[in-house]
Scaffold this active site. Sequence first.
Site, mmCIF file in Angstrom:
data_model
loop_
_atom_site.group_PDB
_atom_site.id
_atom_site.type_symbol
_atom_site.label_atom_id
_atom_site.label_comp_id
_atom_site.label_asym_id
_atom_site.label_seq_id
_atom_site.Cartn_x
_atom_site.Cartn_y
_atom_site.Cartn_z
ATOM 1 N N SER A 57 0.799 -1.228 0.000
ATOM 2 C CA SER A 57 0.000 0.000 0.000
ATOM 3 C C SER A 57 0.838 1.288 0.000
ATOM 4 C CB SER A 57 -1.069 -0.018 1.094
ATOM 5 O OG SER A 57 -0.514 0.246 2.341
ATOM 6 N N GLN A 78 -8.130 -2.834 -24.123
ATOM 7 C CA GLN A 78 -7.658 -3.712 -23.035
ATOM 8 C C GLN A 78 -7.075 -2.882 -21.888
ATOM 9 O OE1 GLN A 78 -4.627 -6.338 -24.619
ATOM 10 N NE2 GLN A 78 -6.034 -7.341 -26.036
ATOM 11 N N VAL A 80 -7.511 0.246 -20.828
ATOM 12 C CA VAL A 80 -8.369 1.045 -19.943
ATOM 13 C C VAL A 80 -9.237 0.169 -19.045
ATOM 14 C CG1 VAL A 80 -8.375 3.006 -21.525
ATOM 15 C CG2 VAL A 80 -10.256 1.358 -21.619
ATOM 16 N N GLN A 90 -6.798 10.255 -27.107
ATOM 17 C CA GLN A 90 -7.155 11.065 -28.258
ATOM 18 C C GLN A 90 -8.533 10.654 -28.779
ATOM 19 O OE1 GLN A 90 -4.854 11.000 -32.119
ATOM 20 N NE2 GLN A 90 -4.262 12.941 -31.200
ATOM 21 N N SER A 91 -9.361 11.645 -28.995
ATOM 22 C CA SER A 91 -10.745 11.403 -29.379
ATOM 23 C C SER A 91 -10.891 11.265 -30.886
ATOM 24 C CB SER A 91 -11.603 12.573 -28.901
ATOM 25 O OG SER A 91 -12.881 12.497 -29.465
ATOM 26 N N HIS A 165 1.122 -4.670 -10.232
ATOM 27 C CA HIS A 165 0.036 -5.564 -10.630
ATOM 28 C C HIS A 165 -0.046 -5.664 -12.155
ATOM 29 C CE1 HIS A 165 -3.836 -7.556 -10.450
ATOM 30 N NE2 HIS A 165 -4.379 -6.608 -11.164
ATOM 31 N N ARG A 170 0.595 -8.295 -17.493
ATOM 32 C CA ARG A 170 0.760 -7.931 -18.894
ATOM 33 C C ARG A 170 2.143 -8.255 -19.449
ATOM 34 N NH1 ARG A 170 -4.394 -7.772 -20.695
ATOM 35 N NH2 ARG A 170 -5.631 -6.183 -19.618
#
Lengths: 233, 233, 233, 233
Positions: A57, A78, A80, A90-91, A165, A170
């Site tokens: 922690s 994946q 997010v 980016q939109s 984590h 990953r």
Amino acid sequence: MACRVLLLAYTPSPDAAVAAAARLCYSDVSAGDLFREESRELSATLLDHLRKSGHYSPFEHASFTFAIDGLSRVTSHQLVRHRIASYSQQSQRYVGMTAPDVIMPPSVAANRELAEKFNRTVEEVHRFYSEMVEAGIPREDARFILPHGWSTRLVMTMNARELHHFFTLRLCRRAQWEIQNLAREMLRLVREAAPLLFKAAGPGCVISGECGEMNPCGRPYASVREVLDEEGV
Amino acid sequence: MACRVLLLAYTPSPDAAVAAAARLCYSDVSAGDLFREESRELSATLLDHLRKSGHYSPFEHASFTFAIDGLSRVTSHQLVRHRIASYSQQSQRYVGMTAPDVIMPPSVAANRELAEKFNRTVEEVHRFYSEMVEAGIPREDARFILPHGWSTRLVMTMNARELHHFFTLRLCRRAQWEIQNLAREMLRLVREAAPLLFKAAGPGCVISGECGEMNPCGRPYASVREVLDEEGV
Amino acid sequence: MACRVLLLAYTPSPDAAVAAAARLCYSDVSAGDLFREESRELSATLLDHLRKSGHYSPFEHASFTFAIDGLSRVTSHQLVRHRIASYSQQSQRYVGMTAPDVIMPPSVAANRELAEKFNRTVEEVHRFYSEMVEAGIPREDARFILPHGWSTRLVMTMNARELHHFFTLRLCRRAQWEIQNLAREMLRLVREAAPLLFKAAGPGCVISGECGEMNPCGRPYASVREVLDEEGV
Amino acid sequence: MACRVLLLAYTPSPDAAVAAAARLCYSDVSAGDLFREESRELSATLLDHLRKSGHYSPFEHASFTFAIDGLSRVTSHQLVRHRIASYSQQSQRYVGMTAPDVIMPPSVAANRELAEKFNRTVEEVHRFYSEMVEAGIPREDARFILPHGWSTRLVMTMNARELHHFFTLRLCRRAQWEIQNLAREMLRLVREAAPLLFKAAGPGCVISGECGEMNPCGRPYASVREVLDEEGV
């Protein structure tokens, strides 16, 4: 081919900040004295102690902000899913996709014929996207036809606990290659910024000494060094 | 065209559960007596009180689990950005995409010529996907070429507090049409399951009485009724 | 002496709900068919599979709401450090503490002399609290003098994934006795409500087969059965 | 009397980091160019824009770590209810309470007679605590008798978005005086470190221009300035 990753910003002296927080828990030290009189050796010992007993922690007090460029939307979707993190992406609603820009998987690239057809398909689809936009279809709708592998950009912030984590999951060879590459780049960067905090960060097989997957890859890493030395695909 | 949404499961008696939790905070009642002797009228008054003073934390005790079918991956990518929720999504790594299945935006559907080309493109791209899979490309890589609007399925759980927040943002006319449709379906379902909890849930313009957007849509909703009566696109 | 714990509400058919969510991820099943045609045996196999491979995310779709009575504020302070959960706690700002009500630790109770002095001290301190309130000191200020072991009540909601994590940490013999007791009661309740989900929930020593503590207790549990059969202190 | 608060560490150039993340969302800029060519004026405009439209998510990329000393456990219990934050708190299980150290509320301090009795009570209770510890009662159990107002120390990390939320709630005059004091100190510190990010942070009455409380205090702040100039109690 691999995405570009920059360490945009991070908590200064992350090793010392985490050690200071941990010290506060277990000793009668005032907040003002937290950073004083403590050698790097003592910090290293304390951080090792935390890690070995699984008390991660205090690692949350150090945050790392990455800029990521050239990641497919397959993989950002994946990425997010890791909810204990912050994202600015980016939109495609507001930014037009002016040129073809799709990540080609290495397995496709290795097959010349398929690779060429992949590129042609991308170009055709992008032409149709542009045609729709010109015909007045909103960009946010036209993008429904764009390949899922389209390239995107993000700024992402994770703390050192969540990063541990993230690396466990990953950097596993069972994760998809693109997020493995991303994780490897991130690990290289944070190890430089916070060598003590990330000394023992890596895939599950290295960290816990055993594989937790139902379908193991059969090639467990022997060390973090081996993970870092590997070329991204 | 709109996605299908089912309310798979939810906390039984959600109105009463939240009211019981709130009652505990402010009165000298034992846990065992929480559900007793309390009329529906008193619960309604208490929940109104919480809402009006913005004390939504007891709303977290009621959870709602939805099954969602036929949502584009464009929108599922937006959806999973809501981090205070739980998601299980159909994997394109493990499940093959055996037939073309892409969400067509209404703006495209409204243009016969573009709609036909959209469908043809989807079919061609899907044929190339199948060709790659047959040639030995892993499904997880072949999918990079599939349109971003490809249909997906999810199970999603949100608590009533986060749902209120979700509705505020995603029932706004500035949100994309597909997530608006999803939010509208969700609102219909939870209002039936928990009429008191969601009596006053809706887009920001209705809830706070003013629009917070920099570029307002110019057509604020007059009431939640108006939101619910609207046809999904 | 131990706190009282009630299972106030929970997701109906929690075992089936989690299995349904997991099934969606890995197979080509529509949302509407999720609950059909699936036997309890297949659910059990699927849930075992998830647990063994550490894929606990579908466990989040099942939530459990507890009413807890007679817990010390020492322990409620520990409890609310679990951030992936929802809490409604009785307020000492709004609810007066009309009679002495402090949790006496078993180690104190075992010593007659100290136990008597403990009770006398509680009574004296409570008299002073009442005196201050009568003299016009706000209750929220007068409570600064009340013992930290004062009894409190909470409603708490946790999902099954977080509960597994909670049990791992708080059923460990190194956790303080009061939160161990609470965790044991909670485990008994959720095992009854969702036998498949919590079949293999317990302290770290049982679940992972080894102790992760730096200072092990020396008496690892041999089985979950042993944990459940133990008397709370 | 008020607690001491230090800003132990924070994301370097927090204003610029958040502006960079926001810029990425809405424009075709590569990650490597994010920090370049952008003046402070443009950042200020962009951050104002985000705030006015309620798009606070890029604010999450800037984190602030505080060391807090001399806060009562009454208030630390309130504080850790903010779940989107990280805490390391001094343990009463591992650190002995060697001398009386309780926060005296101003309302008690203002009454000489009660204040003296408060101090005497604290001393008597602490003597009993020491007696129990000497008799072999574990410190973690003996502390049940210590006053709830006992002083504690924490290291806490919050991002700028959560800080805005925290200030809205905890600078309200209806919040308890001690957490108001803490919030005021925190606001002073972060405004110095990140003037643009926190230009418009403050209690709800100032930020939204209206009071959301059911029982308003009747003395809404006219400006953030007024909040900052106020003496802590």
